[in-house]
Design a protein around this motif. Structure first.
Motif, PDB file in Angstrom:
ATOM      1  N   GLY A  21      -1.696   3.927   2.669  1.00  0.00           N
ATOM      2  CA  GLY A  21      -2.846   3.120   3.051  1.00  0.00           C
ATOM      3  C   GLY A  21      -3.696   2.648   1.890  1.00  0.00           C
ATOM      4  O   GLY A  21      -4.615   1.847   2.068  1.00  0.00           O
TER       5      GLY A  21
ATOM      6  N   LYS B 270       5.288  -3.782   3.284  1.00  0.00           N
ATOM      7  CA  LYS B 270       3.836  -3.770   3.010  1.00  0.00           C
ATOM      8  C   LYS B 270       3.270  -2.368   2.806  1.00  0.00           C
ATOM      9  O   LYS B 270       2.441  -2.150   1.940  1.00  0.00           O
ATOM     10  CB  LYS B 270       3.069  -4.471   4.140  1.00  0.00           C
ATOM     11  N   GLU B 271       3.692  -1.413   3.629  1.00  0.00           N
ATOM     12  CA  GLU B 271       3.259  -0.011   3.493  1.00  0.00           C
ATOM     13  C   GLU B 271       4.500   0.801   3.142  1.00  0.00           C
ATOM     14  O   GLU B 271       5.466   0.811   3.910  1.00  0.00           O
ATOM     15  CB  GLU B 271       2.614   0.497   4.779  1.00  0.00           C
TER      16      GLU B 271
ATOM     17  N   THR C  84       0.851  -1.187   0.000  1.00  0.00           N
ATOM     18  CA  THR C  84       0.000   0.000   0.000  1.00  0.00           C
ATOM     19  C   THR C  84       0.888   1.238   0.000  1.00  0.00           C
ATOM     20  O   THR C  84       2.032   1.203   0.438  1.00  0.00           O
ATOM     21  CB  THR C  84      -0.949   0.039   1.220  1.00  0.00           C
TER      22      THR C  84
END
Length: 169
Positions: free
Chosen positions: A12, A151-152, A9
């Motif tokens: 987000g 992941k982020e 992401t």
């Protein structure tokens, strides 16, 4: 070109990554990026050395800059290890950044022209034409020994796991 969703992401929001996901045990794919003088650098230039590839969207952001500085500090403690920081920043911007920040042990490299690294290693964020954040470690024989796709994108990578992986080679 393979497209992957659900891996990363940005702020987000889910993004699409272009290219095949790299896994531990894979032969590291070849790539060509540009150094700060716009000269080509390839995976083969690190042949026979352990290689840490620190992948960042842009050195001009706080997390990317911190990641680059951290690996520059770690490089002073390592022998036989080459460290590349790869982004889509332009070569002259990387040169300016290194001069301003005292980055002298990490090779900052630009993937802006062809996205050669980003597509080969599956880090290109399709929606932004940036690279996602991550770390890839390649051993002296050209085998991938560690991979992290953060992941982020705004989060830091797991430095301890990456350094443990390179030190175990």
């Amino acid at each position: 070109m393979e497209k992957r969703t659900g891996f990363m992401t940005l702020g987000g929001n889910p993004v699409t990554l272009l290219g095949k996901e790299i896994k531990v045990g894979d032969k590291a794919p070849s790539f060509t990026v540009l150094d700060n003088a716009s000269k080509p650098v390839t995976l083969e230039d690190a042949k026979g050395k352990k290689l840490i590839i620190s992948v960042v969207p842009s050195v001009d952001t706080p997390v990317c800059s911190a990641q680059t500085r951290r690996f520059n500090e770690e490089a002073a403690k390592m022998d036989g290890v080459e460290i590349y920081t790869i982004s889509v920043d332009l070569p002259f911007a990387l040169a300016r950044y290194c001069a301003a920040e005292g980055i002298d042990k990490v090779k900052t490299l630009s993937d802006h022209k062809e996205l050669s690294f980003g597509e080969a290693y599956g880090f290109v964020i399709e929606e932004a034409r940036l690279l996602g954040r991550g770390i890839v470690i390649v051993d002296e024989e050209g085998t991938v020994r560690y991979v992290e796709y953060v992941k982020e994108v705004s989060n830091y990578p797991d430095y301890d796991k990456a350094l443990e992986a390179v030190n175990s080679l």
